[in-house]
Scaffold this active site. Sequence first.
Site, mmCIF file in Angstrom:
data_model
loop_
_atom_site.group_PDB
_atom_site.id
_atom_site.type_symbol
_atom_site.label_atom_id
_atom_site.label_comp_id
_atom_site.label_asym_id
_atom_site.label_seq_id
_atom_site.Cartn_x
_atom_site.Cartn_y
_atom_site.Cartn_z
ATOM 1 N N HIS A 533 0.781 -1.336 -0.040
ATOM 2 C CA HIS A 533 -0.124 -0.015 -0.016
ATOM 3 C C HIS A 533 0.818 1.358 -0.028
ATOM 4 O O HIS A 533 2.036 1.221 -0.419
ATOM 5 C CB HIS A 533 -0.878 -0.233 1.222
ATOM 6 C CG HIS A 533 -1.595 -1.472 1.233
ATOM 7 N ND1 HIS A 533 -2.883 -1.669 0.414
ATOM 8 C CD2 HIS A 533 -1.477 -2.639 1.884
ATOM 9 C CE1 HIS A 533 -3.308 -2.877 0.527
ATOM 10 N NE2 HIS A 533 -2.356 -3.290 1.568
ATOM 11 N N GLU A 666 1.317 -11.680 5.799
ATOM 12 C CA GLU A 666 0.439 -11.002 6.453
ATOM 13 C C GLU A 666 0.953 -11.060 7.960
ATOM 14 O O GLU A 666 0.855 -12.204 8.568
ATOM 15 C CB GLU A 666 -1.148 -11.337 6.317
ATOM 16 C CG GLU A 666 -1.388 -11.243 4.974
ATOM 17 C CD GLU A 666 -2.081 -10.131 4.478
ATOM 18 O OE1 GLU A 666 -1.885 -9.048 5.158
ATOM 19 O OE2 GLU A 666 -2.889 -10.128 3.462
#
Length: 701
Positions: A533, A666
């Site tokens: 991101h 993650e």
Amino acid sequence: MKSKLLALSCIFTLLFSMISTHQIVFANKFIETDTVTMTNPLTGESGAYTPVNLMMGGEDVITDVPGILYTSGTSTRTLVPISFIVERMGADIEWKQATREITINTTNKEIVLQIDNPYAYVNGKKTKLPDGIAPILLLFNGNNKTFVPVKFISDQLGLDVNWIGDTRTVAINKPVQTLTNVYLDYMSQFPEIRLKVTGDVDANSFVISGSDVGEQDKIVVDLENTKFDLQDTSMVKNGVGTYKVGDGIFGIDRVEISQNSPNPPTTRITVFLDEKRGHDVYYDEASHEMVIRLINTVNEVTHEKIYGTDTIVIDTSEKPNYNINLVGDQIFVDVFNSYLKIDEGMSTIVPVNQGKIEAYGYSQLDTSHYGANDVYTSRDVITRVAVNLTESITYDEVYIEDDGTQIKVFVSENPLNNFDYVRLNDAKSNMSIRLFESASFNKTYDAASRMITLTLSSDVTDLNKFEFGVDDNIIESFDIIDKGSQYVVKIKLAEDTTYVDNSTTDQIVFAFTNRAILDSEYSNTLIVIDTGHGGHDSGATGTLAKEKDIALKASLELERQLKQLGFKVYMTRDDDTYVELYDRADIANDLNADLFVSIHINAHTNSEASGVEVLHASQSTSGGMGLADDIQNYLVKDLNAIDRGIVYRPNLVVLRETKMPSVLAELGFISNASDQSKLMTPSYIEKAAGAIVKGIKAYLK
Ligand SMILES: [Zn+2]
């Protein structure tokens, strides 16, 4: 107060569980998920939909609701939230609640659509929607959202739509054009690479700072939905057109033109550089040319504490030319031949309120009205950085250092004074202290604490006191203590660093070498760290933190630890900017990286969800799956985290498009209170990075 809050959160939990169960509905997380559950508020039916990536003009489109694949009978169509049309296609939208009608207005078209109606009216003419798939209402995150067929509306607006099945991406572009010529215009104010195209296309550019890892620097410009057919066929060999510049003129070596993707056709312009150069890209309407202008850019301005001193750091793309002016209680830094890239050139003021710095700001200087009596001409392109101080200062109280592509404005006299520290490469550095006269100094070294302590008389040199955490894998920190008649200089070495005393009569010189890095078995192994991101894409948002910020912290820590072991490391982003998904993969492919590790933080509507998982797109044990396995094992063990296993995600852009073993880690759930608070501690981040390093080492064995 507390019970009220608790009651409120109970209602929210209830709401969420009514809408959807066990699905991620957090903004901008769609690319990491396989399905999104939404409910039709009119029928009460709920369904699991496949989210799709949206691209427009080569740029990822980040929406708070995903585009979805919608199936009716045997037909599947992509539907997008109507906000996408409004925000990205520049159309006006009107919504009539009573009839559930959507009216889309452009300069020459009125398109009327109705929820659940397979027909539309285009300028009053009844038109059947493709496959008869109608706009629908879906409840998402507690709000009703209108979804419309993207292909139909794009067609009506004269835009091309391509479906990239491999990565489930819808690419919307201006109509296809052809590139026919390339030349260098060196007579213009700034050198310009001019590309003749048959019409307006979108361009998307990025930089590969290859020289940071021993490769060539490049500017890459993709002309979206563009083919190439060069008039001068002698330039083309094996499908690649080459325009030779040569001999380091303007720092350009050559320009290569190649077909980057057939669907949609993308023509890639790669500018091979001999030195770092800034650039911008624009379309010259008059000549029908896409122009790559070689001009410096100001990419970031920050306040930092360097050598214990409040410093404004100006980050540029190439070696900057600049001028400093002091006017009362303001410092002006004018960066010549540069344009402001931050926030697309918006003037900004950032409060600091530390030391003598009240605030700093930056803007593009408007020189258009400048005449003969002005310092600059109307042709000059100047970015101005202004530093507002709490008091007026003199030139002696400002110290400037330029270092590669950075200008550092220290609001103090030279904070280093006679001290200097220079990094030579990843393993070697030098420290020096100039002396007025030949003098002896006292030196002790404590191996246990890796601390060198120098004591010297304050008669033989002038030093400023400061504490500075260097943390460059060679030196941990410097600490200069002023004891009146004596200076004490404490040098804390990093692990595995040795030193040689090369002092002469007029200066103290220490040469440092990190043996582990110098002799590392990994010195030829390049790892691309892909920080998830960034910029306008926050990723998942927790109650206290954003995914993009935690991912950046973890990536920087991973970089530090890998470099400590002598790995070559390249970061797709090391600040708060967004990098397009395909570009992230292209960077790793171009650098021929050995491994690709993308860093993300998870999220779930079920706040109980916790733990770690690693995603991969290759099912080979010697490829992505093997690497995912090794990293997952250490993450679970070292973080004492719930093992969610490794997950096969063949459609993820960054994993699918990378040619080397690649994974996406993650590191925990930002939507889980306990995970989030852990993710916000440096010790957890350090452990997580350490676990990834162990996984990488195990995989490479
Ligand atoms: Zn993410």
